[in-house]
Design a protein around this motif. Structure first.
Motif, PDB file in Angstrom:
ATOM      1  N   SER A  16       0.830  -1.217   0.000  1.00 55.20           N
ATOM      2  CA  SER A  16       0.000   0.000   0.000  1.00 55.20           C
ATOM      3  C   SER A  16       0.857   1.257   0.000  1.00 55.20           C
ATOM      4  O   SER A  16       0.376   2.347  -0.283  1.00 55.20           O
ATOM      5  CB  SER A  16      -0.935   0.011   1.208  1.00 55.20           C
ATOM      6  N   LEU A  19       8.171   0.577  -0.653  1.00 53.17           N
ATOM      7  CA  LEU A  19       8.795  -0.223  -1.713  1.00 53.17           C
ATOM      8  C   LEU A  19       7.778  -1.100  -2.428  1.00 53.17           C
ATOM      9  O   LEU A  19       7.818  -1.241  -3.654  1.00 53.17           O
ATOM     10  CB  LEU A  19       9.906  -1.096  -1.110  1.00 53.17           C
ATOM     11  N   SER A  38      -2.257  -5.413   1.863  1.00 59.92           N
ATOM     12  CA  SER A  38      -1.666  -4.863   3.095  1.00 59.92           C
ATOM     13  C   SER A  38      -2.808  -4.849   4.109  1.00 59.92           C
ATOM     14  O   SER A  38      -3.912  -5.338   3.805  1.00 59.92           O
ATOM     15  CB  SER A  38      -1.046  -3.481   2.890  1.00 59.92           C
ATOM     16  N   ARG A  39      -2.581  -4.305   5.311  1.00 58.55           N
ATOM     17  CA  ARG A  39      -3.611  -4.412   6.359  1.00 58.55           C
ATOM     18  C   ARG A  39      -4.663  -3.319   6.293  1.00 58.55           C
ATOM     19  O   ARG A  39      -5.809  -3.527   6.678  1.00 58.55           O
ATOM     20  CB  ARG A  39      -2.944  -4.350   7.745  1.00 58.55           C
ATOM     21  N   ASP A  66      -3.195  -9.229   5.969  1.00 59.20           N
ATOM     22  CA  ASP A  66      -2.151  -9.123   6.998  1.00 59.20           C
ATOM     23  C   ASP A  66      -1.204 -10.304   6.794  1.00 59.20           C
ATOM     24  O   ASP A  66      -1.639 -11.462   6.843  1.00 59.20           O
ATOM     25  CB  ASP A  66      -2.808  -9.185   8.389  1.00 59.20           C
ATOM     26  N   MET A  67       0.041 -10.010   6.570  1.00 56.88           N
ATOM     27  CA  MET A  67       1.002 -11.085   6.270  1.00 56.88           C
ATOM     28  C   MET A  67       1.251 -11.997   7.470  1.00 56.88           C
ATOM     29  O   MET A  67       1.917 -13.016   7.349  1.00 56.88           O
ATOM     30  CB  MET A  67       2.322 -10.498   5.742  1.00 56.88           C
ATOM     31  N   ALA A  94       6.786  -7.656   3.441  1.00 49.35           N
ATOM     32  CA  ALA A  94       6.042  -7.488   4.702  1.00 49.35           C
ATOM     33  C   ALA A  94       6.617  -6.278   5.415  1.00 49.35           C
ATOM     34  O   ALA A  94       7.675  -5.768   5.030  1.00 49.35           O
ATOM     35  CB  ALA A  94       6.156  -8.730   5.566  1.00 49.35           C
ATOM     36  N   ARG A 162      16.062 -12.307   8.154  1.00 48.46           N
ATOM     37  CA  ARG A 162      16.228 -12.099   6.702  1.00 48.46           C
ATOM     38  C   ARG A 162      17.131 -13.143   6.056  1.00 48.46           C
ATOM     39  O   ARG A 162      16.827 -13.592   4.941  1.00 48.46           O
ATOM     40  CB  ARG A 162      16.771 -10.713   6.401  1.00 48.46           C
ATOM     41  N   ILE A 191      16.549   2.986   1.132  1.00 46.36           N
ATOM     42  CA  ILE A 191      15.679   3.561   0.109  1.00 46.36           C
ATOM     43  C   ILE A 191      14.648   4.409   0.852  1.00 46.36           C
ATOM     44  O   ILE A 191      14.022   3.928   1.815  1.00 46.36           O
ATOM     45  CB  ILE A 191      14.964   2.445  -0.700  1.00 46.36           C
ATOM     46  N   THR A 193      11.781   5.730   2.357  1.00 43.13           N
ATOM     47  CA  THR A 193      10.353   5.437   2.580  1.00 43.13           C
ATOM     48  C   THR A 193      10.031   5.774   4.039  1.00 43.13           C
ATOM     49  O   THR A 193      10.922   6.130   4.811  1.00 43.13           O
ATOM     50  CB  THR A 193      10.063   3.937   2.378  1.00 43.13           C
TER      51      THR A 193
HETATM   52  N1  NAP Z   1      13.215   1.211   2.805  1.00 38.01           N
HETATM   53  C1  NAP Z   1      14.392   0.649   3.020  1.00 38.01           C
HETATM   54  O1  NAP Z   1      15.456   1.211   2.718  1.00 38.01           O
HETATM   55  C2  NAP Z   1      14.485  -0.704   3.636  1.00 38.01           C
HETATM   56  C3  NAP Z   1      15.752  -1.174   4.020  1.00 38.01           C
HETATM   57  C4  NAP Z   1      15.854  -2.461   4.538  1.00 38.01           C
HETATM   58  C5  NAP Z   1      14.715  -3.244   4.648  1.00 38.01           C
HETATM   59  N2  NAP Z   1      13.496  -2.750   4.272  1.00 38.01           N
HETATM   60  C6  NAP Z   1      12.339  -3.630   4.414  1.00 38.01           C
HETATM   61  O2  NAP Z   1      11.560  -3.620   3.237  1.00 38.01           O
HETATM   62  C7  NAP Z   1      10.178  -3.810   3.600  1.00 38.01           C
HETATM   63  C8  NAP Z   1       9.337  -2.670   3.023  1.00 38.01           C
HETATM   64  O3  NAP Z   1       9.857  -1.478   3.573  1.00 38.01           O
HETATM   65  P1  NAP Z   1       9.289  -0.031   3.209  1.00 38.01           P
HETATM   66  O4  NAP Z   1      10.445   0.864   3.344  1.00 38.01           O
HETATM   67  O5  NAP Z   1       8.504  -0.060   1.953  1.00 38.01           O
HETATM   68  O6  NAP Z   1       8.287   0.195   4.439  1.00 38.01           O
HETATM   69  P2  NAP Z   1       6.996   1.157   4.583  1.00 38.01           P
HETATM   70  O7  NAP Z   1       7.148   2.345   3.719  1.00 38.01           O
HETATM   71  O8  NAP Z   1       6.840   1.323   6.049  1.00 38.01           O
HETATM   72  O9  NAP Z   1       5.802   0.273   3.992  1.00 38.01           O
HETATM   73  C9  NAP Z   1       5.460  -0.923   4.607  1.00 38.01           C
HETATM   74  C10 NAP Z   1       4.290  -1.567   3.874  1.00 38.01           C
HETATM   75  O10 NAP Z   1       4.078  -2.827   4.467  1.00 38.01           O
HETATM   76  C11 NAP Z   1       2.699  -2.948   4.826  1.00 38.01           C
HETATM   77  N3  NAP Z   1       2.647  -3.816   5.999  1.00 38.01           N
HETATM   78  C12 NAP Z   1       3.198  -3.619   7.205  1.00 38.01           C
HETATM   79  N4  NAP Z   1       2.923  -4.645   8.017  1.00 38.01           N
HETATM   80  C13 NAP Z   1       2.185  -5.521   7.294  1.00 38.01           C
HETATM   81  C14 NAP Z   1       1.583  -6.759   7.571  1.00 38.01           C
HETATM   82  N5  NAP Z   1       1.651  -7.331   8.776  1.00 38.01           N
HETATM   83  N6  NAP Z   1       0.889  -7.376   6.587  1.00 38.01           N
HETATM   84  C15 NAP Z   1       0.766  -6.806   5.376  1.00 38.01           C
HETATM   85  N7  NAP Z   1       1.310  -5.635   5.056  1.00 38.01           N
HETATM   86  C16 NAP Z   1       2.008  -4.993   6.005  1.00 38.01           C
HETATM   87  C17 NAP Z   1       2.238  -1.520   5.078  1.00 38.01           C
HETATM   88  O11 NAP Z   1       0.840  -1.359   4.883  1.00 38.01           O
HETATM   89  P3  NAP Z   1      -0.273  -1.533   6.054  1.00 38.01           P
HETATM   90  O12 NAP Z   1       0.173  -0.670   7.182  1.00 38.01           O
HETATM   91  O13 NAP Z   1      -1.528  -1.119   5.377  1.00 38.01           O
HETATM   92  O14 NAP Z   1      -0.282  -2.990   6.397  1.00 38.01           O
HETATM   93  C18 NAP Z   1       2.996  -0.798   3.975  1.00 38.01           C
HETATM   94  O15 NAP Z   1       2.301  -0.894   2.763  1.00 38.01           O
HETATM   95  C19 NAP Z   1      10.144  -3.885   5.125  1.00 38.01           C
HETATM   96  O16 NAP Z   1      10.204  -5.210   5.544  1.00 38.01           O
HETATM   97  C20 NAP Z   1      11.406  -3.158   5.524  1.00 38.01           C
HETATM   98  O17 NAP Z   1      11.893  -3.545   6.786  1.00 38.01           O
HETATM   99  C21 NAP Z   1      13.356  -1.503   3.785  1.00 38.01           C
END
Ligand code: NAP
Length: 263
Positions: A16, A19, A38-39, A66-67, A94, A162, A191, A193
């Protein structure tokens, strides 16, 4: 390069925002039929509207998923199959696990991180594989973290869960290669976000400094001197999950502007 994604049935979980949404956007640009989960239903609805508006692709839909909930995951896959007859591409994603060090974490934290960041990918993969086997082709890409190559400070849950994704993907590449099902893992460095904004906030509070100072310091550590953009990250996933990738499987790729020094 023809990515051969037009009309393909694509699932992107946790999409939603951030990334996942950028990845869903990239598939929609290629004319795929994209189902996101997503949730939060309101955020999902607004993501679908944004993706349709930006790409002109009307074949974008959502399921609340919800994952951590196995029924939600099966429901997401069933919806994709009833909509498109199969699943061609699964992107596992997730929410991130909470930040913290080893002695901060109790059993509940460990179970939560296992279910959210590893078991969820196992469940979604198990649900799509029969459909991919039936058609003798498919692409699965796991969205993980740079912690699959180099541990991250204050993120013991990520550093532990991971790497399990990488072991899973390598095992599956062996088991499913004969069915022409390719599975790879892509890890973001930093990245920009909401997740990064949250982690920067935690760090700023711990160090008694500002988010801006934390951000500036972090960017200086990246050889390219900046955070990545979600759309830059999405391109790597798009290729690995596309029909143009016919022989890369069981691999891990970091998209990080050069940040991670491991070979
Ligand atoms: N951005 C980076 O640089 C970075 C670096 C290392 C790792 N990561 C990993 O990459 C993943 C995505 O990161 P992001 O930066 O895109 O995070 P974000 O901007 O916080 O987005 C997270 C997304 O995951 C959904 N979500 C969260 N918990 C969930 C659940 N239990 N079930 C289903 N959907 C869920 C959220 O939507 P809802 O709230 O609607 O569920 C949202 O759409 C994460 O695991 C993060 O730890 C990101």
């Amino acid at each position: 390069m023809d990515l051969q994604l037009k009309g393909k049935s694509v699932i992107v979980t946790a999409a939603s925002k951030g990334l996942g949404k950028a990845v869903a956007m990239a598939f929609a640009h290629e004319g795929a039929h994209v189902l996101i989960g997503s949730r939060n239903e309101a955020t999902l609805q607004s993501a679908v509207t944004d993706i349709k508006q930006e790409t002109g692709n009307e074949q974008v839909d959502y399921v609340v998923c919800d994952m951590k909930n196995p029924k939600d995951i099966s429901g997401l896959v069933e919806k994709a199959v009833s909509w498109n007859g199969t699943v061609d591409v699964l992107i596992n994603n997730a929410g991130g696990p909470p930040a913290g060090k080893f002695m901060d974490m109790g059993d509940d934290d460990w179970y939560h991180a296992f279910e959210l960041n590893l078991l969820s990918f196992i469940r979604a993969t198990r649900a799509v594989v029969p459909h991919m086997k039936k058609q003798q082709k498919g692409h699965i890409v796991n969205l993980a973290s740079s912690s699959i190559k180099q541990t991250l400070n204050n993120l013991v849950l990520s550093n532990t869960m991971r790497p399990g994704i990488v072991g899973l993907a390598k095992s599956l590449s062996q088991e499913l290669g004969g069915d022409n099902i390719l599975i790879n893992t892509v890890g973001p460095g930093t990245i920009e976000t909401d997740r990064i904004a949250e982690l920067n906030q935690v760090q700023a509070e711990q160090q008694g400094t500002t988010v801006e100072a934390i951000k500036w310091d972090a960017q200086q550590l990246v050889p390219m001197k900046r955070y990545g953009k979600p759309e830059e990250f999405a391109k790597a996933i798009l290729f690995l999950a596309s029909g143009a990738n016919t022989y890369i499987t069981g691999q891990s790729l970091i998209v990080d502007g050069g940040l991670v020094k491991s070979l």
